[in-house]
Design a protein around this motif. Structure first.
Motif, PDB file in Angstrom:
ATOM      1  N   THR A 138       0.851  -1.188   0.000  1.00  0.00           N
ATOM      2  CA  THR A 138       0.000   0.000   0.000  1.00  0.00           C
ATOM      3  C   THR A 138       0.885   1.235   0.000  1.00  0.00           C
ATOM      4  O   THR A 138       1.833   1.319   0.782  1.00  0.00           O
ATOM      5  N   ILE A 139       0.574   2.189  -0.868  1.00  0.00           N
ATOM      6  CA  ILE A 139       1.363   3.410  -0.984  1.00  0.00           C
ATOM      7  C   ILE A 139       0.466   4.614  -0.694  1.00  0.00           C
ATOM      8  O   ILE A 139      -0.603   4.766  -1.281  1.00  0.00           O
ATOM      9  N   VAL A 140       0.930   5.464   0.215  1.00  0.00           N
ATOM     10  CA  VAL A 140       0.201   6.680   0.587  1.00  0.00           C
ATOM     11  C   VAL A 140       0.844   7.872  -0.112  1.00  0.00           C
ATOM     12  O   VAL A 140       2.056   8.091   0.005  1.00  0.00           O
ATOM     13  N   ILE A 141       0.018   8.633  -0.834  1.00  0.00           N
ATOM     14  CA  ILE A 141       0.507   9.832  -1.512  1.00  0.00           C
ATOM     15  C   ILE A 141      -0.259  11.045  -0.994  1.00  0.00           C
ATOM     16  O   ILE A 141      -1.353  10.915  -0.447  1.00  0.00           O
ATOM     17  N   HIS A 142       0.330  12.230  -1.175  1.00  0.00           N
ATOM     18  CA  HIS A 142      -0.290  13.446  -0.660  1.00  0.00           C
ATOM     19  C   HIS A 142      -0.859  14.297  -1.785  1.00  0.00           C
ATOM     20  O   HIS A 142      -0.788  13.931  -2.970  1.00  0.00           O
ATOM     21  N   ALA A 143      -1.406  15.428  -1.423  1.00  0.00           N
ATOM     22  CA  ALA A 143      -2.172  16.245  -2.359  1.00  0.00           C
ATOM     23  C   ALA A 143      -1.359  16.734  -3.548  1.00  0.00           C
ATOM     24  O   ALA A 143      -1.897  16.905  -4.653  1.00  0.00           O
ATOM     25  N   GLN A 144      -0.049  16.966  -3.367  1.00  0.00           N
ATOM     26  CA  GLN A 144       0.763  17.536  -4.444  1.00  0.00           C
ATOM     27  C   GLN A 144       1.326  16.495  -5.422  1.00  0.00           C
ATOM     28  O   GLN A 144       1.941  16.848  -6.418  1.00  0.00           O
ATOM     29  N   VAL A 145       1.140  15.217  -5.130  1.00  0.00           N
ATOM     30  CA  VAL A 145       1.639  14.180  -6.039  1.00  0.00           C
ATOM     31  C   VAL A 145       0.727  14.134  -7.273  1.00  0.00           C
ATOM     32  O   VAL A 145      -0.492  13.997  -7.145  1.00  0.00           O
ATOM     33  N   SER A 146       1.317  14.250  -8.448  1.00  0.00           N
ATOM     34  CA  SER A 146       0.526  14.328  -9.675  1.00  0.00           C
ATOM     35  C   SER A 146      -0.171  13.013  -9.985  1.00  0.00           C
ATOM     36  O   SER A 146       0.250  11.932  -9.553  1.00  0.00           O
ATOM     37  N   GLN A 147      -1.232  13.110 -10.782  1.00  0.00           N
ATOM     38  CA  GLN A 147      -1.950  11.916 -11.234  1.00  0.00           C
ATOM     39  C   GLN A 147      -1.016  11.023 -12.047  1.00  0.00           C
ATOM     40  O   GLN A 147      -1.093   9.791 -11.966  1.00  0.00           O
ATOM     41  N   GLU A 148      -0.128  11.648 -12.788  1.00  0.00           N
ATOM     42  CA  GLU A 148       0.823  10.900 -13.608  1.00  0.00           C
ATOM     43  C   GLU A 148       1.731  10.032 -12.734  1.00  0.00           C
ATOM     44  O   GLU A 148       1.972   8.863 -13.031  1.00  0.00           O
ATOM     45  N   ARG A 149       2.213  10.593 -11.633  1.00  0.00           N
ATOM     46  CA  ARG A 149       3.070   9.818 -10.728  1.00  0.00           C
ATOM     47  C   ARG A 149       2.267   8.732 -10.009  1.00  0.00           C
ATOM     48  O   ARG A 149       2.768   7.639  -9.773  1.00  0.00           O
ATOM     49  N   GLU A 150       1.021   9.050  -9.648  1.00  0.00           N
ATOM     50  CA  GLU A 150       0.179   8.050  -8.989  1.00  0.00           C
ATOM     51  C   GLU A 150      -0.030   6.837  -9.905  1.00  0.00           C
ATOM     52  O   GLU A 150       0.074   5.681  -9.465  1.00  0.00           O
ATOM     53  N   GLU A 151      -0.325   7.080 -11.153  1.00  0.00           N
ATOM     54  CA  GLU A 151      -0.562   5.990 -12.090  1.00  0.00           C
ATOM     55  C   GLU A 151       0.696   5.156 -12.318  1.00  0.00           C
ATOM     56  O   GLU A 151       0.621   3.935 -12.487  1.00  0.00           O
ATOM     57  N   ALA A 152       1.854   5.808 -12.274  1.00  0.00           N
ATOM     58  CA  ALA A 152       3.106   5.074 -12.457  1.00  0.00           C
ATOM     59  C   ALA A 152       3.356   4.111 -11.314  1.00  0.00           C
ATOM     60  O   ALA A 152       3.918   3.023 -11.507  1.00  0.00           O
ATOM     61  N   ILE A 153       2.952   4.492 -10.103  1.00  0.00           N
ATOM     62  CA  ILE A 153       3.096   3.603  -8.944  1.00  0.00           C
ATOM     63  C   ILE A 153       2.059   2.480  -9.011  1.00  0.00           C
ATOM     64  O   ILE A 153       2.373   1.298  -8.829  1.00  0.00           O
ATOM     65  N   ALA A 154       0.821   2.858  -9.286  1.00  0.00           N
ATOM     66  CA  ALA A 154      -0.272   1.883  -9.327  1.00  0.00           C
ATOM     67  C   ALA A 154      -0.029   0.812 -10.391  1.00  0.00           C
ATOM     68  O   ALA A 154      -0.515  -0.326 -10.251  1.00  0.00           O
ATOM     69  N   ASN A 159      -1.779  -0.844  -3.811  1.00  0.00           N
ATOM     70  CA  ASN A 159      -3.022  -0.209  -3.392  1.00  0.00           C
ATOM     71  C   ASN A 159      -2.713   1.244  -3.050  1.00  0.00           C
ATOM     72  O   ASN A 159      -1.847   1.529  -2.220  1.00  0.00           O
ATOM     73  N   MET A 160      -3.399   2.192  -3.692  1.00  0.00           N
ATOM     74  CA  MET A 160      -3.075   3.597  -3.549  1.00  0.00           C
ATOM     75  C   MET A 160      -4.032   4.293  -2.574  1.00  0.00           C
ATOM     76  O   MET A 160      -5.252   4.106  -2.627  1.00  0.00           O
ATOM     77  N   VAL A 161      -3.467   5.107  -1.675  1.00  0.00           N
ATOM     78  CA  VAL A 161      -4.246   5.912  -0.743  1.00  0.00           C
ATOM     79  C   VAL A 161      -3.780   7.359  -0.879  1.00  0.00           C
ATOM     80  O   VAL A 161      -2.603   7.657  -0.676  1.00  0.00           O
TER      81      VAL A 161
END
Length: 397
Positions: A138-154, A159-161
């Motif tokens: 499970t990876i926790v990201i904050h408000a400033q993390v871009s959608q592009e970076r979130e998708e790269a992790i996912a 599991n993204m939070v």
């Protein structure tokens, strides 16, 4: 802005520090990680930037290029995965470390869950390592993390939070989730009572240093200055400790550079203890947008870093363009927002006629690390006008 550290010492590598980070364990990490198919088995390039060196008025400038470490695109491919191997071995001591990332123990690790907060690269590396080994992640990201970076992790099955707030809030949330579920936090920053896993993350970064020393030895060269990115301090501690052990009292001068709005190491140097950033901690250099100094990293940085320096976001963007377009006739390099911090600092000091303030002159041999490539491809193209693929196609083979 520059700050000279009065605590920096040119001595033999201290025995107490060697008990925590050392070359022998770094070499062990290198062996363990070598079996992971995701990593470049040849290591990463060591570019000689002769044109830029001439423009800066120095003897040599070398760039260790971590954009080519793996498809993960950054040096973080060494840290979190090394920590995960060590963590698994602690709980499953009979496993062969070289087979963990080959997926041979997936059934045994199916309930061994890990969690972490990230600005992008650390979480992506942990997710990839967990996927390879079979651990739920499970990876926790904050408000400033871009959608592009979130998708790269996912993309690596995590599991993204996502939470509101900054990076430090995401660290708190990862800790809360871990306690709630009985999972293990794999973080690259340390705090009270949590040092063992961040130590293993830092030790993984020593693999970079080991490769670089070998590349320097092949050229019969020793740098006079090494500039590294700040963040929480783990990268600098992992790499500087290796070079300090290698060269002892004759070590190069060590410089750390951070975004001006994420200056936790700079503030730590002022206060003489791990401190918090004074700015917004919201930088285009996402990997360096950290507000709290890692306690264990500071134990290495306080006695070794000669200067702490700050740069602005625009400095980094200009350095990205410079590397991407191969200015001064040098090999074009895919340098991401955080990856170019060392070059950005050199350019800033040169413009202000301040290179001599950190002891750089015409005889200096400077080593910097490009710690990431185009980990946010759309943003990279927006800043440089080029894609990573276009740049790689122009590189000298």
């Amino acid at each position: 802005m520059l700050l000279k550290n009065p605590n920096a010492a040119f001595t033999a590598y201290p025995t107490e520090l060697a008990k925590v980070l050392n070359q022998e364990t770094a070499q062990q990490s290198k062996q363990w990680l070598s079996s992971w198919p995701l990593l470049n088995p040849q290591g990463t390039p060591f570019w000689d930037m002769t044109g830029t060196a001439k423009a800066l008025g120095i003897q040599s400038l070398w760039i260790k290029d971590e954009s080519k470490r793996s498809d993960l695109g950054s040096f973080k491919a060494l840290g979190a995965p090394n920590a995960l191997i060590n963590l698994i071995l602690k709980h499953f001591p009979t496993l062969d470390p070289k087979k963990i990332f080959l997926g041979e123990y997936r059934d045994q690790l199916a309930e061994f869950a890990v969690v972490s907060a990230t600005d992008g690269n650390h979480g992506r590396a942990l997710a990839a390592a967990a996927q390879a080994s079979g651990c739920p992640c499970t990876i926790v990201i904050h408000a400033q993390v871009s959608q592009e970076r979130e998708e790269a992790i996912a993309a690596y099955g995590a599991n993204m939070v996502r939470i509101t707030g900054n990076y430090d809030k995401s660290v708190e949330e990862a800790d809360r989730i871990a306690k709630q579920h009985g999972w293990t936090v794999v973080s690259d920053t340390s705090y009270e009572g949590y040092t063992e896993i961040p130590r293993d993350v830092m030790q993984g970064y020593g693999v970079m240093a080991a490769e670089t020393v070998a590349q320097l030895d092949a050229q019969q060269q020793i740098p006079t200055h090494i500039i590294l990115q700040g963040g929480v301090g783990g990268l600098a501690a992992g790499v500087f400790s290796y070079f300090w052990e290698q060269y002892g009292a004759n070590r190069p001068m060590f410089i750390v550079v951070e975004p001006s709005q994420a200056d936790c190491l700079y503030q730590s140097a002022i206060q003489g203890k791990p401190a918090s950033a004074t700015g917004s901690v919201d930088s285009v250099m996402a990997g360096l947008a950290c507000g709290e100094t890692s306690q264990i990293a500071w134990e290495f940085l306080q006695p070794s870093v000669d200067f702490f320096a700050l740069i602005d976001d625009q400095d980094a963007i200009e350095a990205m363009k410079q590397l991407a377009h191969g200015e001064h006739g040098d090999t074009p390099i895919v340098g991401g927002e955080s990856g170019v911090a060392g070059l950005a600092l050199l350019n800033q000091l040169a413009k202000q006629d301040q290179l001599q303030a950190i002891g750089i002159n015409s005889d200096s041999r400077v080593l910097i690390f490009n710690t990431e490539g185009a980990t946010a491809p759309a943003l990279f193209q927006e800043f440089t006008g080029l894609t990573a693929q276009e740049i790689v196609a122009k590189q000298v083979k």
